[in-house]
Design a protein around this motif. Structure first.
Motif, short mmCIF file in Angstrom:
data_model
loop_
_atom_site.label_atom_id
_atom_site.label_comp_id
_atom_site.label_asym_id
_atom_site.label_seq_id
_atom_site.Cartn_x
_atom_site.Cartn_y
_atom_site.Cartn_z
N MET A 40 0.98 -1.39 0.02
CA MET A 40 0.07 0.07 0.05
C MET A 40 0.88 1.27 0.09
SD MET A 40 -1.47 0.16 4.02
CE MET A 40 -1.70 2.08 3.90
N GLY A 41 2.16 0.96 0.41
CA GLY A 41 2.93 2.38 0.23
C GLY A 41 4.49 1.91 0.62
N TYR A 42 5.40 2.87 0.65
CA TYR A 42 6.81 2.43 1.00
C TYR A 42 7.27 3.54 1.83
CZ TYR A 42 7.21 -0.70 -2.81
OH TYR A 42 7.19 -1.88 -3.87
N MET A 43 7.67 3.09 3.03
CA MET A 43 8.28 4.16 3.97
C MET A 43 9.92 4.20 3.92
SD MET A 43 7.21 4.13 7.80
CE MET A 43 8.22 2.82 8.51
N VAL A 44 10.59 5.46 3.87
CA VAL A 44 11.96 5.52 3.79
C VAL A 44 12.38 6.42 4.85
CG1 VAL A 44 12.07 5.11 1.36
CG2 VAL A 44 12.00 7.37 2.21
N PRO A 45 13.62 6.33 5.43
CA PRO A 45 14.11 7.38 6.40
C PRO A 45 14.37 8.55 5.60
CG PRO A 45 15.56 5.24 6.10
CD PRO A 45 14.75 5.07 5.25
N ALA A 46 14.33 9.44 6.65
CA ALA A 46 14.60 11.07 6.23
C ALA A 46 15.76 11.26 5.17
CB ALA A 46 14.57 11.91 7.27
N GLU A 47 16.86 10.50 5.76
CA GLU A 47 18.16 10.74 4.74
C GLU A 47 18.13 10.27 3.60
OE1 GLU A 47 18.14 9.02 7.98
OE2 GLU A 47 18.48 10.92 9.20
#
Length: 81
Positions: A40-47
């Protein structure tokens, strides 16, 4: 079958329980968030997100340079500006 473009995948339920632990466990890599075994989506670290945005900006600038490569220059006198 749906492709998953991340080495780490978690369910929405697991993400809700402890999002900090999920991010830490991914060790800076993207995370696919699954709902009923579908991405349903992807999550990535801020960096990583910031690096992706910089890379996209570089690509856009390179395309602009290529599109203007054949243009003729116009002589300008700095005093006229």
């Amino acid at each position: 079958m749906q492709n998953i473009f991340a080495d780490v995948a978690v369910s929405v339920s697991e993400l809700k329980k402890n999002p900090t632990a999920v991010m830490a466990g991914a060790q800076g890599q993207p995370i696919a968030v699954l709902n009923h075994n579908r991405v349903m989506g992807y999550m990535v670290p801020a960096e990583l997100y910031e690096a992706m945005m910089e890379r996209l900006e570089d690509i856009e600038l390179a395309e602009l340079v290529k599109s203007r490569a054949g243009e003729q220059g116009v002589p300008v006198d700095l005093d006229d500006l």
